[in-house]
Design a protein around this motif. Structure first.
Motif, PDB file in Angstrom:
ATOM      1  N   ALA A 130       2.303  -6.087 -32.845  1.00  4.76           N
ATOM      2  CA  ALA A 130       3.115  -7.581 -33.545  1.00  4.76           C
ATOM      3  C   ALA A 130       2.691  -7.936 -35.416  1.00  4.76           C
ATOM      4  CB  ALA A 130       1.816  -8.995 -32.930  1.00  4.76           C
ATOM      5  N   ARG A 131       2.228  -6.690 -35.115  1.00  2.00           N
ATOM      6  CA  ARG A 131       2.469  -6.677 -37.331  1.00  2.00           C
ATOM      7  C   ARG A 131       3.261  -6.212 -37.549  1.00  2.00           C
ATOM      8  NH1 ARG A 131      -4.058  -4.203 -37.968  1.00  2.00           N
ATOM      9  NH2 ARG A 131      -4.817  -5.499 -36.730  1.00  2.00           N
ATOM     10  N   LEU A 132       4.132  -5.327 -36.846  1.00  2.00           N
ATOM     11  CA  LEU A 132       5.798  -4.552 -37.152  1.00  2.00           C
ATOM     12  C   LEU A 132       6.297  -5.759 -37.962  1.00  2.00           C
ATOM     13  CD1 LEU A 132       7.219  -1.855 -38.565  1.00  2.00           C
ATOM     14  CD2 LEU A 132       7.882  -1.850 -35.265  1.00  2.00           C
ATOM     15  N   MET A 133       7.118  -6.213 -36.049  1.00  2.00           N
ATOM     16  CA  MET A 133       7.948  -7.673 -36.419  1.00  2.00           C
ATOM     17  C   MET A 133       7.050  -8.648 -35.207  1.00  2.00           C
ATOM     18  SD  MET A 133      10.488  -5.944 -33.670  1.00  2.00           S
ATOM     19  CE  MET A 133       9.730  -5.225 -32.367  1.00  2.00           C
ATOM     20  N   PRO A 134       7.008 -10.351 -36.620  1.00  2.00           N
ATOM     21  CA  PRO A 134       6.760 -11.486 -35.475  1.00  2.00           C
ATOM     22  C   PRO A 134       7.451 -11.477 -34.399  1.00  2.00           C
ATOM     23  CG  PRO A 134       7.555 -11.623 -37.193  1.00  2.00           C
ATOM     24  CD  PRO A 134       7.263 -10.345 -37.662  1.00  2.00           C
ATOM     25  N   ASP A 135       8.409 -11.672 -34.022  1.00  2.00           N
ATOM     26  CA  ASP A 135       9.999 -11.667 -33.407  1.00  2.00           C
ATOM     27  C   ASP A 135      10.429 -10.429 -32.827  1.00  2.00           C
ATOM     28  OD1 ASP A 135      11.404 -13.168 -31.520  1.00  2.00           O
ATOM     29  OD2 ASP A 135      11.921 -14.897 -33.816  1.00  2.00           O
ATOM     30  N   VAL A 136       9.182 -10.175 -31.604  1.00  2.00           N
ATOM     31  CA  VAL A 136      10.256  -8.890 -30.571  1.00  2.00           C
ATOM     32  C   VAL A 136      11.693  -9.532 -30.180  1.00  2.00           C
ATOM     33  CG1 VAL A 136      10.287  -7.843 -28.779  1.00  2.00           C
ATOM     34  CG2 VAL A 136       8.631  -7.923 -30.592  1.00  2.00           C
ATOM     35  N   GLN A 183      -3.803   0.463 -37.917  1.00  2.00           N
ATOM     36  CA  GLN A 183      -3.429   1.045 -39.254  1.00  2.00           C
ATOM     37  C   GLN A 183      -2.653   1.255 -40.345  1.00  2.00           C
ATOM     38  OE1 GLN A 183      -6.904   4.036 -39.501  1.00  2.00           O
ATOM     39  NE2 GLN A 183      -8.658   1.835 -39.253  1.00  2.00           N
ATOM     40  N   ILE A 184      -1.626   2.052 -39.528  1.00  2.00           N
ATOM     41  CA  ILE A 184      -0.070   2.453 -40.170  1.00  2.00           C
ATOM     42  C   ILE A 184       0.648   1.931 -39.995  1.00  2.00           C
ATOM     43  CG2 ILE A 184       1.787   4.178 -38.921  1.00  2.00           C
ATOM     44  CD1 ILE A 184      -0.279   5.805 -37.376  1.00  2.00           C
ATOM     45  N   VAL A 185       0.687   0.827 -39.303  1.00  2.00           N
ATOM     46  CA  VAL A 185       1.526  -0.209 -39.665  1.00  2.00           C
ATOM     47  C   VAL A 185       1.223  -1.776 -41.028  1.00  2.00           C
ATOM     48  CG1 VAL A 185       3.249  -2.498 -38.356  1.00  2.00           C
ATOM     49  CG2 VAL A 185       2.872  -0.386 -37.218  1.00  2.00           C
ATOM     50  N   GLN A 186       0.358  -1.611 -41.235  1.00  2.00           N
ATOM     51  CA  GLN A 186      -0.602  -1.728 -41.700  1.00  2.00           C
ATOM     52  C   GLN A 186      -0.499  -1.430 -43.583  1.00  2.00           C
ATOM     53  OE1 GLN A 186      -3.809  -4.173 -40.701  1.00  2.00           O
ATOM     54  NE2 GLN A 186      -4.985  -5.358 -42.544  1.00  2.00           N
ATOM     55  N   GLU A 187      -0.954   0.116 -43.393  1.00  2.00           N
ATOM     56  CA  GLU A 187      -1.310   0.753 -44.881  1.00  2.00           C
ATOM     57  C   GLU A 187      -0.406   1.558 -45.055  1.00  2.00           C
ATOM     58  OE1 GLU A 187      -5.137   2.433 -43.370  1.00  2.00           O
ATOM     59  OE2 GLU A 187      -6.157   0.356 -43.542  1.00  2.00           O
ATOM     60  N   HIS A 188       0.584   1.918 -44.298  1.00  2.00           N
ATOM     61  CA  HIS A 188       1.995   3.446 -44.635  1.00  2.00           C
ATOM     62  C   HIS A 188       2.597   2.563 -45.601  1.00  2.00           C
ATOM     63  CE1 HIS A 188       4.908   5.714 -43.874  1.00  2.00           C
ATOM     64  NE2 HIS A 188       4.332   6.998 -43.751  1.00  2.00           N
ATOM     65  N   GLN A 208       5.817   2.857 -45.771  1.00  3.60           N
ATOM     66  CA  GLN A 208       6.921   2.423 -46.091  1.00  3.60           C
ATOM     67  C   GLN A 208       7.226   1.435 -44.555  1.00  3.60           C
ATOM     68  OE1 GLN A 208       9.337   6.108 -45.015  1.00  3.60           O
ATOM     69  NE2 GLN A 208      11.107   4.603 -44.373  1.00  3.60           N
ATOM     70  N   LEU A 209       6.239   1.775 -43.572  1.00  2.00           N
ATOM     71  CA  LEU A 209       6.090   0.876 -42.806  1.00  2.00           C
ATOM     72  C   LEU A 209       4.758  -0.284 -42.829  1.00  2.00           C
ATOM     73  CD1 LEU A 209       6.222   3.257 -41.132  1.00  2.00           C
ATOM     74  CD2 LEU A 209       5.195   2.214 -39.324  1.00  2.00           C
ATOM     75  N   ARG A 210       4.259  -0.901 -44.329  1.00  2.00           N
ATOM     76  CA  ARG A 210       4.480  -2.739 -43.958  1.00  2.00           C
ATOM     77  C   ARG A 210       5.916  -2.817 -44.661  1.00  2.00           C
ATOM     78  NH1 ARG A 210       0.529  -0.522 -47.768  1.00  2.00           N
ATOM     79  NH2 ARG A 210       1.402  -0.641 -50.018  1.00  2.00           N
ATOM     80  N   ALA A 211       6.717  -2.140 -45.535  1.00  3.00           N
ATOM     81  CA  ALA A 211       8.131  -2.774 -46.099  1.00  3.00           C
ATOM     82  C   ALA A 211       9.181  -2.925 -45.227  1.00  3.00           C
ATOM     83  CB  ALA A 211       8.710  -1.034 -47.428  1.00  3.00           C
ATOM     84  N   THR A 212       8.390  -2.725 -44.064  1.00  2.40           N
ATOM     85  CA  THR A 212       9.750  -2.557 -42.933  1.00  2.40           C
ATOM     86  C   THR A 212       8.717  -3.813 -42.601  1.00  2.40           C
ATOM     87  OG1 THR A 212       9.920   0.104 -42.633  1.00  2.40           O
ATOM     88  CG2 THR A 212       9.997  -1.967 -40.197  1.00  2.40           C
ATOM     89  N   ALA A 213       7.413  -3.656 -42.448  1.00  4.27           N
ATOM     90  CA  ALA A 213       7.205  -5.707 -41.876  1.00  4.27           C
ATOM     91  C   ALA A 213       7.329  -6.411 -42.291  1.00  4.27           C
ATOM     92  CB  ALA A 213       5.447  -5.445 -41.506  1.00  4.27           C
ATOM     93  N   SER A 214       7.604  -6.135 -43.998  1.00  6.18           N
ATOM     94  CA  SER A 214       7.703  -7.558 -44.539  1.00  6.18           C
ATOM     95  C   SER A 214       9.580  -7.663 -44.734  1.00  6.18           C
ATOM     96  CB  SER A 214       7.552  -6.944 -45.784  1.00  6.18           C
ATOM     97  OG  SER A 214       8.354  -8.361 -47.375  1.00  6.18           O
ATOM     98  N   THR A 215      10.628  -6.853 -44.516  1.00  6.69           N
ATOM     99  CA  THR A 215      12.098  -6.841 -44.384  1.00  6.69           C
ATOM    100  C   THR A 215      11.943  -8.001 -42.923  1.00  6.69           C
ATOM    101  OG1 THR A 215      12.289  -4.922 -43.176  1.00  6.69           O
ATOM    102  CG2 THR A 215      12.092  -5.446 -45.780  1.00  6.69           C
ATOM    103  N   ALA A 216      11.751  -7.323 -42.386  1.00  7.92           N
ATOM    104  CA  ALA A 216      11.167  -8.137 -40.730  1.00  7.92           C
ATOM    105  C   ALA A 216      11.044  -9.353 -40.828  1.00  7.92           C
ATOM    106  CB  ALA A 216      10.491  -7.191 -39.676  1.00  7.92           C
TER     107      ALA A 216
END
Length: 494
Positions: A406-412, A468-473, A475-483
């Protein structure tokens, strides 16, 4: 003679005598040179016979096109035995009939050098242990032989301090008869007197030592090095180069009753790994590491990785390939990331059939009955009771921690649909007219992250750490933003 392993990122040279295993008395002098970027080159003063020839009759020799290659060349140089594997002549210069007689010359290129042992080939089980050092292994180990102390007075640093050394306890675990040990090796203090000052130095090196139940070959040692390399690459989310690979020769270092212990004999392996490690390169930022032995202990992660590496190797290879050799074009990365997701889904054993087997057979038979007989074989091959790509993507997203997803992408649903359409358009039409480049990049990054989270889940990484990885890493934080920007449905999916 130094006892340190040979770093793969440093040049080296050996002058000695060289011969083919079947002709040990026919020795040729020469120099073996190793360059990190160019590999292994043997320059001979003299030649091995590389021409392909046949004797049709006494006194008549016919030379054929092409040249010979040699699986193995042995040598003795700098007081060490050397074996060269995968040898190909690059050039040969003979001086027969020349006005001034001079030695022949030959250049031979080799794929692998074993510095310190003679073996009969890639699969010669001549070694009892392997030690490998990989980039950022020390950071991943989350342990060090060093401790630093800063002196303070009234809460402020007073200019005093010290660095102390304390041996690190070896961690070990046995997997399928092979013992894996996480070890440290440190140097003694050294003071380098320079014109402008004095530099104090010590070095602590973390490495993994693998000791199988039975002797193994250099190809087996390389497989072990790759196992460690891929684990560190997964943990650090970047290419992890091999710094050095050292083998212990079987049968050495044994102690007979009443005799003094003899040190084991080591052999260093020089080759071209998938990524070349820089032994003095700057370590990765700890914020960019997915997990270390502090969050997933060595004794737990190694057995899980050994099992998962074999079962999920195709998927992990594809994802790690995006770290080692990222393609220049987003379309290549799209096929790689989505392919990794499909392969991972199959490897995880969650390949549920859409229809019960008996119902599917009845439906297929009914459809085939309506197809002309000459087309039935072709039609039968196109009817499969397999999940669709969209089904597989949904299953992967549902399998790992839901909060992390859910933190990675809001719309699976949007991600699964747009990813499926992009892959199908590219595979069937050769282009993706319904997606912008930015959306394709978001699809690649999110799909890659979903695969990684599933592999981390398979290794037993706690759900809280995944979040934590999705929220703090970074690259993954940037990925979540683009998602959130590109993979959220504005309305009905177009």
């Amino acid at each position: 003679m130094t006892n340190d392993p040979l770093n793969l990122d440093e040049s080296a040279e050996w002058s000695g005598l060289w011969w083919l295993p079947g002709a040990p008395d026919e020795q040729v002098p020469g120099v073996l040179r190793y360059e990190p970027e160019d590999g292994l080159v043997l320059s001979l003063i003299g030649t091995f016979e590389d021409r392909i020839l046949s004797n049709l009759s006494p006194g008549m020799t016919v030379f054929h096109e092409g040249s010979r290659t040699w699986d193995v060349i042995h040598g003795a140089a700098e007081q060490r035995e050397i074996t060269l594997l995968g040898c190909v002549p690059n050039s040969s210069k003979r001086t027969i009939g020349a006005r001034v007689k001079s030695p022949d010359k030959q250049i031979v290129v080799a794929t692998t050098a074993i510095i310190g042992a003679h073996v009969s080939g890639e699969d010669d089980a001549a070694f009892s242990a392997a030690e490998v050092s990989v980039e950022d292994l020390g950071l991943w180990a989350a342990s060090s032989a060093f401790e630093g102390f800063l002196g303070a007075s009234d809460g402020r640093p007073d200019g005093t301090g010290s660095i102390s050394v304390k041996p690190v306890e070896t961690q070990s675990v046995v997997v399928d008869g092979t013992e894996f040990r996480l070890m440290h090796r440190h140097t003694l203090p050294f003071f380098d007197q320079r014109k402008g000052g004095t530099v104090g130095r010590m070095r602590d090196t973390a490495f993994v030592r693998a000791v199988p139940a039975d002797p193994f070959s250099v190809s087996g040692a390389r497989a072990t090095a790759r196992l460690v390399q891929d684990l560190i690459a997964l943990a650090t989310h970047r290419a992890a180069g091999v710094i050095w690979l050292r083998l212990e020769v079987a049968g050495t270092g044994l102690v007979s009753p009443g005799e003094r212990p003899a040190p084991p004999r080591h052999a260093d392996v020089l080759c071209s790994p998938s990524a070349l490690g820089k032994h003095d390169g700057k370590a990765v930022d700890h914020h960019r590491v997915f997990f270390t032995c502090a969050s997933l202990p060595f004794k737990e992660v190694v057995p899980r990785w050994c099992e998962a590496h074999g079962r999920l190797q195709a998927a992990t290879n594809m994802i790690l390939g995006l770290r080692y050799a990222p393609a220049r074009y987003v379309e290549n990365n799209l096929l790689t990331a989505v392919g990794a997701a499909e392969v991972l889904h199959r490897g995880l054993g969650i390949d549920e059939k859409p229809f019960p087997a008996d119902e599917f057979k009845a439906m297929r038979d009914a459809m085939l009955a309506q197809v002309p007989e000459e087309h039935r074989d072709r039609f039968r091959g196109s009817i499969r009771n397999d999940p669709t790509l969209r089904d597989r993507l949904y299953a992967l997203a549902a399998r790992t921690d839901r909060d992390a997803i859910a933190r990675l992408m809001p719309d699976v649903d949007r991600w699964a649909r747009r990813t499926t359409r992009a892959r199908n358009d590219l595979a069937h039409e050769g282009r993706t007219p319904n997606h912008s480049v930015d959306e394709l990049i978001a699809i690649v990054d999110v799909t890659t992250a979903v695969v990684i989270l599933n592999v981390l889940h398979e290794l037993g990484l706690p759900a809280e750490r995944q979040r934590q990885i999705v929220q703090e890493h970074p690259q993954l934080r940037a990925t979540a933003s683009t998602a959130r920007k590109w993979l959220v449905a504005p309305g009905a999916d177009s």
